[in-house]
Design a protein around this motif. Structure first.
Motif, PDB file in Angstrom:
ATOM      1  N   ALA A  76      29.976   1.793  31.869  1.00  0.00           N
ATOM      2  CA  ALA A  76      29.259   1.941  30.601  1.00  0.00           C
ATOM      3  C   ALA A  76      29.451   0.711  29.725  1.00  0.00           C
ATOM      4  N   LEU A  79      27.294  -2.097  31.315  1.00  0.00           N
ATOM      5  CA  LEU A  79      25.874  -1.786  31.175  1.00  0.00           C
ATOM      6  C   LEU A  79      25.388  -2.005  29.748  1.00  0.00           C
ATOM      7  N   THR A  80      26.113  -1.478  28.772  1.00  0.00           N
ATOM      8  CA  THR A  80      25.710  -1.638  27.381  1.00  0.00           C
ATOM      9  C   THR A  80      25.798  -3.096  26.945  1.00  0.00           C
ATOM     10  N   THR A 136      21.520   3.865  33.671  1.00  0.00           N
ATOM     11  CA  THR A 136      22.399   4.901  33.124  1.00  0.00           C
ATOM     12  C   THR A 136      22.367   6.147  33.998  1.00  0.00           C
ATOM     13  N   LEU A 147      27.356  10.576  31.079  1.00  0.00           N
ATOM     14  CA  LEU A 147      26.205  10.433  30.199  1.00  0.00           C
ATOM     15  C   LEU A 147      26.676  10.233  28.756  1.00  0.00           C
ATOM     16  N   PRO A 148      25.872   9.611  27.916  1.00  0.00           N
ATOM     17  CA  PRO A 148      26.292   9.310  26.541  1.00  0.00           C
ATOM     18  C   PRO A 148      26.800  10.539  25.795  1.00  0.00           C
ATOM     19  N   PHE A 230      27.668   5.921  23.301  1.00  0.00           N
ATOM     20  CA  PHE A 230      27.967   6.086  24.720  1.00  0.00           C
ATOM     21  C   PHE A 230      29.365   6.656  24.940  1.00  0.00           C
TER      22      PHE A 230
END
Length: 269
Positions: A76, A79-80, A136, A147-148, A230
């Motif tokens: 995460a 990715l972000t 995601t 998941l967020p 997230f």
């Protein structure tokens, strides 16, 4: 049968918006065919590039987890971080020097500079946004991330970050019409901005004295905003929505001024 339009009459707002949408859609389709139609795997590169980077960073950080002792969702985080870079880096790159190659289109009275810019940034938004969403779901399905925690906060933060990228892109793109030096200097500037953008680190990890200076960089607020949605329970996020929105409004205002200047001084070829 629709009523015929008077050529000398100013079209209504609804009619103008209809024409604008058709022009932007046509330019968007033209851009898709030109950019992705005949190159390797085409449009899929928008997904493959961030996926390769994110997988590589995830594997590296996971292997070093025992050394750095971090308790962050590594996939995460990567990715972000990288997706946020694509937002503010790729959009201006697509608009720098974009006016001159499209001068022939200016012979069409309904095609304006802002239409060309809008089509290009819209394509980047669709590509990067879809990439972020698909990756995601993919990483969540294989157990690399959860998941967020707050999807609404992720969406709003992403929209604010995209707004910043669009405003910056339009301003730099219009400014590049004044001088070729903008094109020469912009690409090195993006490399200098990357370590300051917050993509590879958290503001909370910075010393308190340095943190105040870091928060002057507008992209940092967008990245922290998205990461808070997230995995906000894993760290303390530092961002000011009002500060980022102020930047967005100011940049968009300057962008519209520059676009108007470029349009008035345009000579179609």
């Amino acid at each position: 049968m629709p009523e015929a339009e008077n050529p000398g009459q100013t079209p209504s707002l609804a009619r103008s918006w209809q024409i604008q949408r058709r022009v932007i859609f046509a330019l968007l389709m033209r851009e898709v065919i030109t950019r992705y139609g005949r190159h390797n795997i085409g449009f899929l590169w928008l997904f493959v590039e961030p996926m390769i980077f994110t997988i590589g960073v995830t594997l590296l950080w996971s292997a070093l987890r025992n050394l750095h002792g971090a308790d962050l969702p590594i996939a995460a985080f990567a990715l972000t971080g990288y997706s946020s870079v694509l937002v503010w880096r790729n959009m201006p790159n697509r608009l720098v020097g974009a006016i001159h190659p499209n001068l022939s289109l200016m012979y069409h009275r309904n095609v304006k500079v802002i239409d060309i810019f809008a089509a290009r940034v819209l394509l980047e938004c669709i590509g990067v946004g879809t990439s972020f969403f698909v990756l995601t779901l993919f990483f969540a399905s294989i157990g690399w991330l959860n998941l967020p925690e707050d999807p609404a906060k992720v969406v709003i933060g992403w929209i604010m970050l995209a707004w910043f990228g669009i405003s910056l892109a339009m301003f730099i793109g219009a400014l590049s019409n004044r001088s070729e030096l903008i094109d020469k200097f912009w690409h090195p500037i993006t490399y200098l901005m990357f370590p300051l953008s917050g993509a590879g680190w958290l503001v909370d990890a910075a010393p308190a004295t340095l943190r105040n200076f870091i928060l002057y960089v507008p992209m940092v607020h967008g990245v922290e905003w998205v990461r808070d949605g997230f995995f906000g329970s894993h760290f303390e996020a530092h961002y000011d929505p009002a500060y980022l929105i102020t930047w967005n409004v100011a940049l968009m205002l300057f962008a519209l001024i520059e676009i108007r200047y470029a349009s008035r001084n345009l000579v179609p070829e």
